[in-house]
Design an enzyme around this catalytic site. Structure first.
Site, PDB file in Angstrom:
ATOM      1  N   ASP A 112       0.790  -1.241   0.000  1.00 44.29           N
ATOM      2  CA  ASP A 112       0.000   0.000   0.000  1.00 44.29           C
ATOM      3  C   ASP A 112       0.824   1.295   0.000  1.00 44.29           C
ATOM      4  OD1 ASP A 112      -0.877  -0.838   3.435  1.00 44.29           O
ATOM      5  OD2 ASP A 112       0.891   0.252   2.680  1.00 44.29           O
ATOM      6  N   HIS A 127       6.726  -7.763  -0.672  1.00 40.02           N
ATOM      7  CA  HIS A 127       5.741  -8.328  -1.611  1.00 40.02           C
ATOM      8  C   HIS A 127       5.441  -7.351  -2.747  1.00 40.02           C
ATOM      9  CE1 HIS A 127       4.234 -11.175   1.797  1.00 40.02           C
ATOM     10  NE2 HIS A 127       5.280 -11.661   1.186  1.00 40.02           N
ATOM     11  N   SER A 197       0.048 -12.110  10.625  1.00 43.22           N
ATOM     12  CA  SER A 197      -0.463 -13.376  11.174  1.00 43.22           C
ATOM     13  C   SER A 197       0.604 -14.471  11.145  1.00 43.22           C
ATOM     14  CB  SER A 197      -1.674 -13.827  10.344  1.00 43.22           C
ATOM     15  OG  SER A 197      -1.283 -14.005   8.984  1.00 43.22           O
TER      16      SER A 197
END
Ligand code: APR
Length: 258
Positions: A112, A127, A197
């Site tokens: 983002d 990523h 996570s």
């Protein structure tokens, strides 16, 4: 043992002790740090992958098989959300830590661009990034803000199909990003693990590399993760947007006033 506000203070004070003495801290961030900027996570409550199967829309084979569906189901919505998203106090806290000379690098799994927008100067986009698109035919790069979505999938001027510069499942992590992340993880004295996570590899190996090199691992997440019992020295249970400002306040109390 129930966690409540009183219990919370202590871990934050402990974390402030550790960070105020750190010289080369590194942060590993995930989708959780951008949740308070209005970007949904991938997993857990309200997670994107709860609604759509990632192997059907976020795997490179799925994109190459049917780019129009992947654009329609995933990428167009991502663009709408990312176009308006702005950094939150979680991102700003990392910029403050950098300005205090404590934090050196941010390794982010997020595409983002909010760390850079907040002012972080050394960000490894593990990523990739959604800020750019590339043509599958001529490999030309086009800024996502310039892409015309009237046609799906959008095309390059050469006629080739455009794809985001994010890493799809089934693709390799860019070599520079991987090697640099391993290097800074092995060299850090404290690793702040925020909003991930701990399920996607090889990003999830970085806290173990740091720990094996003697670093202290502080984890910020509203919920325990596989890191919490396996590698974290100090979990701070809560949202990054509320914990980071309190952490910075506690750190500043420990630093000589400038
Ligand atoms: N502050 C901190 N953490 C939060 C917050 C918050 N406000 N809200 C949620 N979280 C935590 C969740 O508890 C969860 O552990 O953030 C984590 C988000 O996990 P994921 O959605 O799995 O995101 P992430 O770990 O970054 O995913 C890794 O998977 O889908 C791929 O490429 C994608 O980069 C992504 C990768």
């Amino acid at each position: 043992m129930a966690l409540n506000h009183t219990t919370m203070i202590e871990p934050i004070e402990h974390a402030a002790d550790i960070l105020s003495k750190a010289k080369s801290a590194v942060a590993l961030t995930g989708a959780g740090i951008s949740v308070e900027s209005g970007i949904p996570p991938f997993r857990g409550k309200g997670g994107l992958w709860e609604k759509i199967d990632p192997m059907k829309v976020a795997h490179i084979d799925a994109f190459l098989d049917d780019p129009a569906t992947v654009w329609n189901v995933l990428i167009k919505d991502m663009k709408t959300v990312l176009d308006t998203a702005r950094p939150n106090p979680g991102h700003a806290g990392l910029v403050d830590l950098e300005r205090l000379g404590i934090l050196k690098t941010v390794i982010t799994q997020n595409v983002d661009g909010l760390h850079q927008m907040a002012g972080s100067s050394d960000v490894i986009e593990f990523h990739g990034s959604f800020a750019w698109q590339s043509c599958l035919d001529c490999n030309r790069s086009i800024e996502t803000s310039q892409v015309d979505l009237a046609q799906i999938p959008p095309r390059c001027s050469c006629g080739g199909i455009l794809r985001p510069d994010c890493i799809f499942f089934g693709e390799m992590i860019p070599r520079d990003a991987l090697v640099r992340s391993q290097q800074v993880s092995a060299a850090c004295d404290v690793m702040l693990v925020i909003g991930t996570s701990a399920t996607v590899q090889p990003a999830a190996t970085m806290p173990f590399i740091a720990k094996d090199s003697g670093a202290f691992i502080i984890e910020i997440n509203p919920e325990p993760t596989p890191f919490t019992s396996r590698v974290s020295d100090l979990p701070l249970l809560g949202g990054a947007g509320s914990i980071m400002p309190r952490l910075l306040k506690a750190i500043r109390r420990r630093l000589p006033s400038t």
